[in-house]
Design a protein around this motif. Structure first.
Motif, PDB file in Angstrom:
ATOM      1  N   ASP A 131      -3.192  21.594  -6.499  1.00 13.11           N
ATOM      2  CA  ASP A 131      -2.268  20.842  -5.385  1.00 13.11           C
ATOM      3  C   ASP A 131      -2.056  19.654  -5.678  1.00 13.11           C
ATOM      4  OD1 ASP A 131      -4.916  20.384  -4.584  1.00 13.11           O
ATOM      5  OD2 ASP A 131      -3.916  19.324  -2.884  1.00 13.11           O
ATOM      6  N   ARG A 132      -0.694  19.470  -5.469  1.00 14.43           N
ATOM      7  CA  ARG A 132      -0.140  17.697  -5.803  1.00 14.43           C
ATOM      8  C   ARG A 132       0.319  17.410  -4.398  1.00 14.43           C
ATOM      9  NH1 ARG A 132      -1.178  15.925 -11.043  1.00 14.43           N
ATOM     10  NH2 ARG A 132      -1.333  17.926 -12.226  1.00 14.43           N
TER      11      ARG A 132
ATOM     12  N   GLU B 104      -7.788   8.469   6.730  1.00 14.76           N
ATOM     13  CA  GLU B 104      -8.424   8.495   8.266  1.00 14.76           C
ATOM     14  C   GLU B 104      -8.486   7.255   8.942  1.00 14.76           C
ATOM     15  OE1 GLU B 104     -12.068  11.029   7.882  1.00 14.76           O
ATOM     16  OE2 GLU B 104     -12.876   9.621   9.339  1.00 14.76           O
ATOM     17  N   MET B 105      -8.706   6.185   8.129  1.00 12.22           N
ATOM     18  CA  MET B 105      -9.072   4.906   8.496  1.00 12.22           C
ATOM     19  C   MET B 105      -7.563   4.383   9.166  1.00 12.22           C
ATOM     20  SD  MET B 105     -10.255   1.584   6.476  1.00 12.22           S
ATOM     21  CE  MET B 105      -8.909   1.435   5.683  1.00 12.22           C
TER      22      MET B 105
ATOM     23  N   GLY C 170       2.789   6.390  -6.805  1.00 11.62           N
ATOM     24  CA  GLY C 170       1.686   7.270  -7.634  1.00 11.62           C
ATOM     25  C   GLY C 170       1.901   8.548  -7.583  1.00 11.62           C
ATOM     26  N   SER C 171       2.031   9.229  -6.324  1.00 14.50           N
ATOM     27  CA  SER C 171       2.310  10.523  -6.098  1.00 14.50           C
ATOM     28  C   SER C 171       3.676  11.004  -6.769  1.00 14.50           C
ATOM     29  CB  SER C 171       2.226  11.090  -4.612  1.00 14.50           C
ATOM     30  OG  SER C 171       3.103  10.562  -3.813  1.00 14.50           O
TER      31      SER C 171
ATOM     32  N   HIS D 261      -1.318  12.502  -2.405  1.00 12.77           N
ATOM     33  CA  HIS D 261      -2.652  12.488  -2.157  1.00 12.77           C
ATOM     34  C   HIS D 261      -3.568  11.148  -1.401  1.00 12.77           C
ATOM     35  CE1 HIS D 261      -3.990  16.380  -3.790  1.00 12.77           C
ATOM     36  NE2 HIS D 261      -5.069  15.960  -3.105  1.00 12.77           N
ATOM     37  N   THR D 262      -4.149  11.406  -0.505  1.00 18.51           N
ATOM     38  CA  THR D 262      -4.681   9.944  -0.101  1.00 18.51           C
ATOM     39  C   THR D 262      -6.230  10.494   0.113  1.00 18.51           C
ATOM     40  OG1 THR D 262      -4.739  10.880   2.324  1.00 18.51           O
ATOM     41  CG2 THR D 262      -2.711   9.688   1.492  1.00 18.51           C
ATOM     42  N   ASP D 263      -7.002   9.263  -0.270  1.00 25.25           N
ATOM     43  CA  ASP D 263      -8.334   9.587   0.130  1.00 25.25           C
ATOM     44  C   ASP D 263      -8.614   9.601   1.360  1.00 25.25           C
ATOM     45  OD1 ASP D 263     -10.764   6.715  -0.204  1.00 25.25           O
ATOM     46  OD2 ASP D 263     -10.998   8.834  -0.085  1.00 25.25           O
ATOM     47  N   GLU D 264      -9.609  10.686   1.712  1.00 29.01           N
ATOM     48  CA  GLU D 264      -9.657  10.710   3.059  1.00 29.01           C
ATOM     49  C   GLU D 264     -10.111   9.517   3.992  1.00 29.01           C
ATOM     50  OE1 GLU D 264      -9.191  14.382   2.012  1.00 29.01           O
ATOM     51  OE2 GLU D 264     -11.397  13.883   1.636  1.00 29.01           O
ATOM     52  N   GLU D 265     -10.879   8.747   3.421  1.00 33.99           N
ATOM     53  CA  GLU D 265     -11.348   7.565   4.044  1.00 33.99           C
ATOM     54  C   GLU D 265     -10.039   6.831   4.568  1.00 33.99           C
ATOM     55  OE1 GLU D 265     -16.195   6.742   2.650  1.00 33.99           O
ATOM     56  OE2 GLU D 265     -14.423   5.295   2.236  1.00 33.99           O
ATOM     57  N   THR D 266      -9.399   6.403   3.361  1.00 34.56           N
ATOM     58  CA  THR D 266      -8.222   5.489   3.833  1.00 34.56           C
ATOM     59  C   THR D 266      -7.443   6.052   4.684  1.00 34.56           C
ATOM     60  OG1 THR D 266      -8.309   5.015   1.348  1.00 34.56           O
ATOM     61  CG2 THR D 266      -6.393   4.216   2.787  1.00 34.56           C
TER      62      THR D 266
ATOM     63  N   ARG E  24       1.291   4.007  -3.168  1.00 30.78           N
ATOM     64  CA  ARG E  24       0.633   5.295  -3.125  1.00 30.78           C
ATOM     65  C   ARG E  24       1.762   6.340  -3.265  1.00 30.78           C
ATOM     66  NH1 ARG E  24      -2.212   5.596   2.273  1.00 30.78           N
ATOM     67  NH2 ARG E  24      -0.823   7.054   2.592  1.00 30.78           N
TER      68      ARG E  24
ATOM     69  N   LEU F 131       0.978  -1.258   0.018  1.00 27.30           N
ATOM     70  CA  LEU F 131       0.015  -0.060   0.025  1.00 27.30           C
ATOM     71  C   LEU F 131       0.845   1.294  -0.057  1.00 27.30           C
ATOM     72  CD1 LEU F 131      -2.751   1.295   0.090  1.00 27.30           C
ATOM     73  CD2 LEU F 131      -2.798   1.029   2.453  1.00 27.30           C
TER      74      LEU F 131
END
Lengths: 569, 161, 289
Positions: A515-516, A526-527, A421-422, A519-524, A418, A414
């Motif tokens: 903005d670059r 936060e989780m 990707g960024s 980036h993470t999905d908030e849910e991920t 990520r 994971l």
């Protein structure tokens, strides 16, 4: 450039020259070994013993001195205990042992010397560190060459001292990091010493070859000494339960230079554990401790890495997690798993400094992308998905181990994905420098080393690692399956090449990017970000590992009591 | 990068363009408004009317679309959005204005800030009246604009087919 | 022997997109029927993709297009390795690499939602990964080998002892089967129709390639389902194929039972299931059998 050369040669030049010299010497050594084959070099008989003693005590005194300067009470005590214990051992028991100072030139030595030498040279070139860096590189070389525990202990202490010196002088205010490191390493030294003392008392030898022999005869007896030594190795390599504490400091206060040289440092811990690996297995306590500790570290560090946003901190976590995997493999103690451990160390040592230096620079470089792919692919290609290693792990019948592997493996993907990707996203927007072949730089050298190690994986495995395994464990190793290795190396090479190709050509910055960043999905996020379950998981793993360590040491102590009773009578 | 694109583009499937397939992609743009026509279009996707069986597919990218379906009232802000979307569509894409507000401004024509219909922003190919426009009308319009037989999928169509 | 291998690999490369499309179509149709709709044809996905390809390339393709193609390459490679009878673990690795490159492609696209989608895709992969590993390990423990050749052509039928793993496999990694590449989010609810997926940020041709890549991936995943039944005998081969098709049907039904789940809960439940089912099944295999 000319101006700098002509005015004066400042100290960094000497360091870099020294690093280059060491690199050349490593290659020369490898060639020498290639010509002469495995050798055991007998240096001298008794005089070497006292030399070793004196040097070790001197190193321990320096360590104590640093501890005093640092006002670290526990470290002072630890150093004092080590000095006292060492003196007691040397005077009373050690001189009575049959002692022969030998250097064991085997394939493992060649691999580690090559890696350490070349990477050390590149690190020196890049960071231009202190003389301690050179000394610690040589000490790691010495550690892997040595055939007995006293020599290894000497080099170990030297490495501790050098590491402290480097970290303390790091420009980024790394004082707390240094003192924590000193603390943990000095405590680890006590563990190492305890192992030596036990070994000397009970088995009446400190020579590794003899220890292996005893181990094959009296199955698993060595583990009584081994437990402490392995614990020392684990502590040095940032494992649980020392992990959170230590890596937190590394992440917050150490500069990148410290992180890079930390690669050398954790390698020494891993070398120690691998050298002990014939004595470990699923059935004995040393092995159990290594397996559980390593596995849990792998899991927890990966979990921590996912929640990190800064790439430097994430890399510190990934160091600790890969080391966890290495130690777990070493703990399993079969030839396939130790093969996996060695190859992992190789990839890690080469790719990690690349990543660390790459993240420092403002403009992105191709090499970082390559490094990320390798780091991501390596654990999977080598351990989780390599047929033989996974088979050997599954064959142990240890469900917990299997579970740890599956779940931590998933988490490990994971954070790398990520980040990758960024990274590439950043590359597209900010533009990156094209890979210029004519330019000579540490990056280039590092990247080439990485490419060579990927492409050469089947050959390295077949000609270097497998013979070592066969020497160490006897018999043919299943890891000698060449076609699998070729497939592996082809797939990794493809992945790296394909991933890095667009970045390789260099891109211009794209205008108008919003903005670059990672980036993470908030849910991920936060989780996973320090949620209650993450913290709970961390606490549980820490407790579990402490429990395992206590159990192992407890049983070992009981064993010891019996053995000592016999000996002292 | 360009070299990569060039290599891959040389691979073309012969005869692809002449294949007749029944697959139409709809991009739905909803201006401000009461959301009545919006809901009616969504109803088209629901089990009651189900345009998926007729080969239509909702999409989120205007450049995939065969039909740009505009519903709802258009004010200045929606106009900006509609122009941006329209510029991304292909030349072949047909525009359908569904509901009287999208056709002519409807009940609110002449009010301040309300544009009188989608055709004051982009050229429209087909107008569908209704307030709110019935799903059957939308489906009829979609079938007609994409050149399908408008009887297909209806009970009458099944009798005569 | 070699000719057979080459033929099966070629058959995979040529037919897998169609097989994947039809299996997707079956899932979509069953899902629609479960909702009371009459879904389109089973071959509708093929029509959709052809229609998309007919529209030609847009101007937006760039690095993301490249990475979509690399993702396709690794999906095909996974299938090639599988149908050449090689290591199951390598297949899983290549599938993983395929997803990773798709994540990169989505991260590189310009839109914010695309990057969100990339993160979610990564999370979905992580949720499915333990189960995939456990399936491979289960096969090893039961049938003694990691090679697809051995698993498919000989050895005991793995279905019943691995029933728990099969159930877990249905639920979790097949989550990828339930979602078309155009909907790399939770099953589409009506209000989510506008910001569908990562593929929406791609250029036309790249979206089509993304879809084709997902068909290859689905074929490989369904082939692993087939492995659960494969024995080498004709009977079990037929049973395997039938069950694979039934799996597609089952996915359509599961999609409607599992509501538009919150991402967090989906992840946790995936791991919890994998943990529980995996441990139970592996313990059973290790100890009892």
């Amino acid at each position: 450039m000319d101006k700098a050369k002509s005015i004066k040669r400042d100290s960094t030049f000497y360091i870099k020259a020294g690093g280059g010299l060491i690199a050349l010497l490593s290659v020369a050594f490898a060639v020498f070994h290639g010509i002469k084959g495995n050798m055991i070099v007998l240096l001298s008989e008794s005089s070497a013993f006292w030399t070793v003693c004196v040097i070790t005590v001197a190193a321990a005194v320096v360590m104590g001195f640093f501890a005093v300067k640092d006002r670290n009470i526990i470290a002072i005590l630890a150093s004092a205990i080590q000095i006292a214990g060492l003196l007691w051992f040397d005077i009373n028991i050690g001189s009575g042992l049959e002692y022969a100072a030998t250097l064991d030139l085997d394939w493992f030595a060649v691999i580690m010397i090559l890696i350490t030498g070349l990477m050390g040279g590149i690190i020196c070139w890049r960071t231009g560190g202190r003389v301690s860096l050179l000394i610690s590189i040589l000490a790691v070389d010495g550690m892997v060459l040595s055939d007995d525990l006293l020599w290894m202990y000497m080099f170990w202490t030297i490495i501790t001292v050098c590491a402290y010196d480097i970290v303390v002088h790091d420009r980024n205010q790394a004082d707390e990091c240094a003192s924590r490191m000193l603390l943990i390493n000095s405590l680890a030294g006590i563990g190492f010493l305890a192992g030596i003392i036990i070994s000397g008392l009970i088995f009446e030898t400190v020579c590794l070859t003899t220890l292996y022999l005893i181990d094959t005869i009296y199955a698993d007896m060595i583990s009584t000494a081994c437990v402490f030594i392995v614990l020392a190795g684990m502590a040095r390599s940032m494992q649980i339960p020392f992990q959170g504490w230590l890596s937190h400091e590394y992440k917050t206060s150490a500069g990148t230079a410290s992180l890079i040289q930390a690669v050398t440092l954790v390698n020494s811990g891993a070398i120690l554990v691998i050298k002990m690996s014939p004595a470990m297995g699923v059935s004995n306590f040393a092995g159990l401790m290594a397996i559980v500790g390593g596995g849990l570290t792998f899991f927890i560090s990966s979990l921590n890495a996912v929640t990190e946003v800064s790439s430097r901190k994430m890399l510190a976590d990934s160091t600790s997690s890969i080391m966890g995997l290495v130690i777990m493999c070493a703990g399993i103690g079969t030839s396939e798993s130790v093969w996996a451990a060695v190859i992992l160390i190789m990839f890690h040592s080469i790719a990690k400094p690349l990543l660390l230096t790459g993240t420092e620079s403002k403009k992105l470089r191709t090499d970082v992308v390559m490094g990320v792919i390798v780091m991501m692919a390596a654990p999977f290609a080598i351990v989780l998905l390599q047929r033989e290693s996974l088979a050997s792990i599954v064959d142990t019948g240890n469900i917990i181990l299997v579970m740890i592997m599956c779940f931590s493996g998933a988490i490990a993907i994971l954070y790398w994905t990520r980040w990758l990707g960024s990274l590439i996203d950043e590359a597209v927007t900010q533009g990156i420098e094209p890979l210029v072949f004519k330019e000579v730089s540490p990056f280039k050298a590092n990247a080439w080393l990485l490419i060579i190690s990927i492409i050469g994986l089947p050959f390295i495995s077949m000609y270097m690692v497998v013979p070592y395994m066969e020497e160490l464990f006897g018999g043919m190793s299943a890891a000698a399956n060449l076609s699998d290795n070729i497939l592996d190396s082809v797939v990794i090479a493809l992945a790296v090449a394909l991933a890095a190709y667009p970045v390789y050509k260099g891109t211009e910055a794209k205008a108008g990017s919003k903005d670059r960043g990672m980036h993470t999905d908030e849910e991920t996020s936060e989780m996973l970000r320090k949620s209650k379950s993450t913290i709970k998981a961390q606490v549980i793993c820490n407790i579990l590992s402490v429990v395992i360590v206590v159990i192992c040491i407890g049983f070992t102590a009981v064993n010891l009591a019996g053995l000592l009773g016999g000996v002292l009578q | 990068m360009r070299s990569v694109a060039k290599i891959k583009d040389r691979f073309k499937i012969p005869g692809l363009k002449s294949l007749k397939v029944n697959s139409n992609w709809v991009f739905h743009f909803d201006g401000s408004g009461c959301d009545g026509c919006n809901a009616e279009y969504i109803a088209c996707l629901s089990p009651g009317w189900d345009i998926e069986r007729l080969g239509f597919r909702n999409t989120g990218n205007p450049s995939y679309a065969d039909v740009l379906l505009v519903t709802g009232l258009l004010d200045e802000e929606a106009k900006r959005g509609l122009i941006e979307v329209y510029e991304q569509t292909r030349p072949d894409c047909k525009v359908v204005a569904a509901g009287v507000c999208a056709c002519t401004g409807g009940l609110f024509d002449g009010s301040k800030g309300i544009l009188s219909g989608a055709d004051s922003v982009i050229p429209v190919d087909l107008y569908v009246a209704g307030c709110a426009v019935r799903p059957e009308s939308i489906i009829d319009a979609l079938m007609e604009i994409t050149g399908n037989d408008t009887n297909k999928g209806t009970p009458e169509g099944e009798e005569t087919a | 022997m070699i000719i057979k291998t080459i033929l099966s690999v070629l058959a995979f490369i040529v037919f897998a997109p169609f097989a994947g499309a039809i299996l997707t179509g079956i899932t979509r149709k069953i899902s629609a029927r479960a909702q009371g709709r009459d879904g389109g044809d089973i071959t509708q996905p093929i029509s959709d993709c052809i229609a998309l390809l007919q529209k030609g390339r847009g101007e937006n393709s760039g690095i993301q297009g490249y990475y979509v193609k690399v993702s396709l390459f690794f999906n095909v490679l996974a299938g090639v390795l599988f149908y050449a009878g090689m290591d199951l673990l390598m297949t899983i690795a290549c599938l993983g690499l395929g997803i990773i490159f798709m994540v990169i492609a989505a991260s590189v696209s310009g839109t914010y939602y695309s990057r969100l989608g990339a993160d979610r895709l990564a999370r979905e992969m992580v949720a499915a990964a333990p189960m995939m590993f456990m399936v491979a390990i289960g096969f090893y423990v039961r049938c003694g080998s990691f090679d697809v050749k051995d698993l498919a052509m000989s050895g005991p039928v793995a279905f019943l002892p691995l029933l728990g793993l099969f159930a877990g496999y249905m639920l979790i990694p097949c989550g990828k089967l339930r979602r078309s590449s155009f909907e790399y989010r939770m099953p589409h609810a009506m209000y989510q129709k506008d910001m569908n997926s990562i593929a929406d940020a791609f250029d036309r041709k790249d979206a089509a390639i993304c879809e084709i890549g997902s068909w290859y991936e689905k074929t490989v995943l369904y082939s692993i389902t087939y492995l659960f039944f494969a024995n080498g005998t004709l009977l079990m081969t037929a049973v395997g194929v039938v069950c694979t098709v039934l799996t597609a049907v089952l996915q359509g039904i599961i999609e409607n039972i599992e509501p538009a789940a919150d991402g967090r809960r989906a992840f946790k439940s995936a791991w919890l299931w994998a943990f529980v089912i995996g441990i139970v099944n592996l313990v059973i295999i290790y100890i009892i059998i």
